[in-house]
Design a protein around this motif. Structure first.
Motif, PDB file in Angstrom:
ATOM      1  N   LYS A  68       0.793  -1.224   0.000  1.00  0.00           N
ATOM      2  CA  LYS A  68       0.000   0.000   0.000  1.00  0.00           C
ATOM      3  C   LYS A  68       0.830   1.281   0.000  1.00  0.00           C
ATOM      4  CE  LYS A  68      -3.800  -2.295   2.328  1.00  0.00           C
ATOM      5  NZ  LYS A  68      -3.267  -3.574   2.723  1.00  0.00           N
ATOM      6  N   THR A  69       2.123   1.171   0.312  1.00  0.00           N
ATOM      7  CA  THR A  69       2.968   2.366   0.373  1.00  0.00           C
ATOM      8  C   THR A  69       4.281   2.122  -0.345  1.00  0.00           C
ATOM      9  OG1 THR A  69       4.084   1.741   2.427  1.00  0.00           O
ATOM     10  CG2 THR A  69       2.002   2.973   2.643  1.00  0.00           C
ATOM     11  N   GLU A  70       4.936   3.204  -0.722  1.00  0.00           N
ATOM     12  CA  GLU A  70       6.234   3.119  -1.378  1.00  0.00           C
ATOM     13  C   GLU A  70       7.260   2.464  -0.452  1.00  0.00           C
ATOM     14  OE1 GLU A  70       8.645   3.601  -4.747  1.00  0.00           O
ATOM     15  OE2 GLU A  70       6.482   3.846  -4.540  1.00  0.00           O
ATOM     16  N   GLN A  71       7.147   2.731   0.822  1.00  0.00           N
ATOM     17  CA  GLN A  71       8.050   2.130   1.805  1.00  0.00           C
ATOM     18  C   GLN A  71       7.889   0.606   1.831  1.00  0.00           C
ATOM     19  OE1 GLN A  71       7.542   3.699   5.754  1.00  0.00           O
ATOM     20  NE2 GLN A  71       9.268   2.573   6.582  1.00  0.00           N
ATOM     21  N   GLU A  72       6.652   0.140   1.833  1.00  0.00           N
ATOM     22  CA  GLU A  72       6.401  -1.305   1.787  1.00  0.00           C
ATOM     23  C   GLU A  72       6.941  -1.898   0.494  1.00  0.00           C
ATOM     24  OE1 GLU A  72       2.308  -2.514   2.412  1.00  0.00           O
ATOM     25  OE2 GLU A  72       2.046  -0.985   3.949  1.00  0.00           O
ATOM     26  N   ILE A 127      -2.569   4.982  -4.992  1.00  0.00           N
ATOM     27  CA  ILE A 127      -1.222   4.652  -5.452  1.00  0.00           C
ATOM     28  C   ILE A 127      -0.982   5.270  -6.837  1.00  0.00           C
ATOM     29  CG2 ILE A 127       0.268   2.748  -6.209  1.00  0.00           C
ATOM     30  CD1 ILE A 127      -1.122   1.066  -3.930  1.00  0.00           C
ATOM     31  N   SER A 131       0.217   9.985  -0.851  1.00  0.00           N
ATOM     32  CA  SER A 131       0.529   9.197   0.352  1.00  0.00           C
ATOM     33  C   SER A 131      -0.725   9.072   1.215  1.00  0.00           C
ATOM     34  CB  SER A 131       1.637   9.875   1.157  1.00  0.00           C
ATOM     35  OG  SER A 131       1.156  11.096   1.697  1.00  0.00           O
ATOM     36  N   GLN A 132      -0.664   8.132   2.150  1.00  0.00           N
ATOM     37  CA  GLN A 132      -1.769   7.998   3.093  1.00  0.00           C
ATOM     38  C   GLN A 132      -1.921   9.287   3.898  1.00  0.00           C
ATOM     39  OE1 GLN A 132      -0.725   4.415   5.257  1.00  0.00           O
ATOM     40  NE2 GLN A 132      -1.945   3.144   3.883  1.00  0.00           N
ATOM     41  N   SER A 135      -4.673   4.714   7.343  1.00  0.00           N
ATOM     42  CA  SER A 135      -3.922   3.460   7.406  1.00  0.00           C
ATOM     43  C   SER A 135      -4.834   2.310   7.842  1.00  0.00           C
ATOM     44  CB  SER A 135      -2.747   3.597   8.378  1.00  0.00           C
ATOM     45  OG  SER A 135      -2.038   2.393   8.469  1.00  0.00           O
TER      46      SER A 135
END
Length: 145
Positions: free
Chosen positions: A3-7, A86, A91-92, A107
């Motif tokens: 769900k996120t760029e970090q993930e 996305i 971002s969230q 989130s």
């Protein structure tokens, strides 16, 4: 679902690490004199995990590039909302700001894929993302309808 760029980055690293580990394990099993079939059977669980990660990475990359169906059912609207966010590169935290809620709320909503969200909430998220969607009957509704 990523769900996120970090993930996404974390999963990319995990795939690389897992591929290296598989190569090392394969070499170790070959040294032990196992047959090709035995080696493949022994590595299958780790390969399965890697394939799952690769599918999730591919899905995330598809969403980022806008490769998704603009039609959805009420059953998968949550995944569609996440895909839209996305795709838009939002971002969230930014979505939370646009909705006037806290980032942890977004989130949580995404973790649950907007399960139990009201139609009003879904409309608010779509508006915040500047997206429209066509809701079609689910397969179950088509059969029973």
């Amino acid at each position: 679902m990523i769900k996120t760029e970090q993930e996404y980055k974390r999963c990319m690293m995990q795939v690389a690490q897992q591929e290296q580990l598989l190569a090392e394990q394969r070499a170790e099993l070959e040294k032990m004199g196992l047959t090709k079939e035995q080696i493949e059977r022994g590595l299958a669980p780790a390969r399965f995990f890697g394939e799952r990660l690769r599918r999730e990475i591919h899905e995330y990359e598809s969403y980022k590039s806008g490769q998704f169906d603009m039609r959805c059912t009420l059953d998968n609207i949550g995944r569609q909302l996440i895909a839209f966010r996305i795709y838009k590169g939002i971002s969230q935290a930014e979505l939370a700001k646009r909705l006037g809620v806290s980032p942890p709320q977004v989130s949580r909503d995404e973790r649950n894929e907007y399960g139990g969200a009201s139609m009003e909430k879904i409309k608010q998220v779509l508006k915040a993302l500047e997206m429209e969607v066509w809701i079609v009957p689910s397969e179950l509704e088509q059969v029973s309808g």
